[in-house]
Design an enzyme around this catalytic site. Structure first.
Site, PDB file in Angstrom:
ATOM      1  N   SER A  47       4.936  -1.402  -7.061  1.00  8.71           N
ATOM      2  CA  SER A  47       4.491  -0.009  -7.174  1.00  8.71           C
ATOM      3  C   SER A  47       3.641   0.378  -5.971  1.00  8.71           C
ATOM      4  O   SER A  47       3.795   1.469  -5.411  1.00  8.71           O
ATOM      5  CB  SER A  47       3.700   0.194  -8.465  1.00  8.71           C
ATOM      6  N   GLU A  48       2.711  -0.506  -5.582  1.00  5.96           N
ATOM      7  CA  GLU A  48       1.902  -0.272  -4.389  1.00  5.96           C
ATOM      8  C   GLU A  48       1.568  -1.585  -3.694  1.00  5.96           C
ATOM      9  O   GLU A  48       1.485  -2.640  -4.334  1.00  5.96           O
ATOM     10  CB  GLU A  48       0.590   0.465  -4.714  1.00  5.96           C
ATOM     11  N   THR A  49       1.349  -1.469  -2.393  1.00  3.23           N
ATOM     12  CA  THR A  49       0.833  -2.558  -1.566  1.00  3.23           C
ATOM     13  C   THR A  49      -0.381  -2.023  -0.814  1.00  3.23           C
ATOM     14  O   THR A  49      -0.364  -0.899  -0.310  1.00  3.23           O
ATOM     15  CB  THR A  49       1.893  -3.049  -0.568  1.00  3.23           C
TER      16      THR A  49
END
Length: 296
Positions: A47-49
């Protein structure tokens, strides 16, 4: 020439590995440019880094940039909470059982707090950099019903709200309706892809007082997210804006990710003073899963 960067992954808003929302955090990432960060985020395909960088503002302790597989985010909740827990656990942040520090994000300065109890995963909490803001009038219940594959009678009064990142908040009549959502992408493209907020946070009051929720973000390359702190604070902001309490604390527990097999628990709070919302927070646990070296 190949450069190497240390990274860690965590599951956020859970104390159980392989639950919650996965997150990758790349440390000492100042050798990477924006294009490389976006490419790495696409490679992790979470979903996010997060990329941890030197600060540019004097009151910040760390700077972070947050990327989905498709776009950079000005602010996001589970990356902020997870990164705060990781920095504390690695000994990079101030040490102690209850510490506070500040992350510099594109949205502004985000205060964080990490509490650590023996035998438990750390609990991170953020306070939003901006207070809740209402957006324009939402789509009609008929449009939302078509978008979600539900009946219009099952949908409550929707609202566009932002606490740093905007969402369309859509309440449902009962929590069991969440499992029946079938997002219709053509309807989403027509009514939300160019709207004030592109993402949907659909929720219902549970039968034991908790809130159950699902989040859909096709515009960011995330069809569904198992735990969404930026949406949770938007909901906390809406609850606080709509509250009849003049002075006091509004709090709730959100369960998200159940339909994805990644149960998550998010704790939201908002303060009201003299009839105004003065602070909004979201918190949860985070547990480390992977550590490794990235070759770029």
């Amino acid at each position: 020439m190949t450069a190497t960067f240390d990274f860690h992954s965590l599951d956020v808003f859970t104390e159980t590995r392989f639950g919650g929302n996965p997150l990758a955090v790349v440390l000492a990432a100042d050798g990477l440019n924006t294009r490389q960060m976006q490419t790495i985020a696409r490679e992790f395909n979470l979903s996010e880094t997060v990329f941890v960088l030197p600060v540019t503002k004097p009151k910040a302790d760390f700077k972070v940039r947050i990327f989905t597989p498709e776009v950079e985010m000005p602010f996001a909740g589970h990356p902020t909470v997870g990164t705060a827990c990781l920095l504390a656990e690695l000994g990079l942040a101030p040490q102690g059982d209850d510490v506070r520090f500040v992350l510099e994000e594109n949205v502004g300065l985000v205060p964080v707090r990490v509490r650590r109890d023996a035998g438990r995963a750390p609990f991170g909490e953020l306070t939003t950099a901006v207070l809740p803001e209402r957006g324009p009038a939402p789509p009609s219940k008929a449009v939302l019903a078509a978008m979600l594959g539900l009946d219009a009678a099952d949908i409550g009064d929707a609202a566009f709200i932002s606490c740093g990142y905007p969402y369309l908040l859509v309440p449902l009549r009962a929590p069991e309706l969440l499992a029946g959502i079938a997002l219709d992408l053509p309807t989403w493209r027509e009514h939300l892809s160019q709207a004030w907020a592109h993402h949907l946070y659909v929720y219902a009051q549970g039968y034991e007082g908790e809130i159950r929720a699902r989040m859909f973000a096709p515009g960011s390359g995330v069809m569904e997210d198992p735990a969404t702190g930026s949406a949770a604070v938007a909901l906390a902001g809406r609850l606080a804006l709509d509250s009849a309490i003049a002075d006091g604390l509004i709090s709730a527990v959100i369960h998200q990710g159940l339909e994805m097999g990644r149960p998550s628990v998010l704790h939201i709070e908002a303060d009201r003073v003299a009839g105004a919302v003065t602070a909004v927070r979201v918190g949860g646990h985070a547990v480390r899963v992977l550590s490794g070296t990235l070759h770029v």
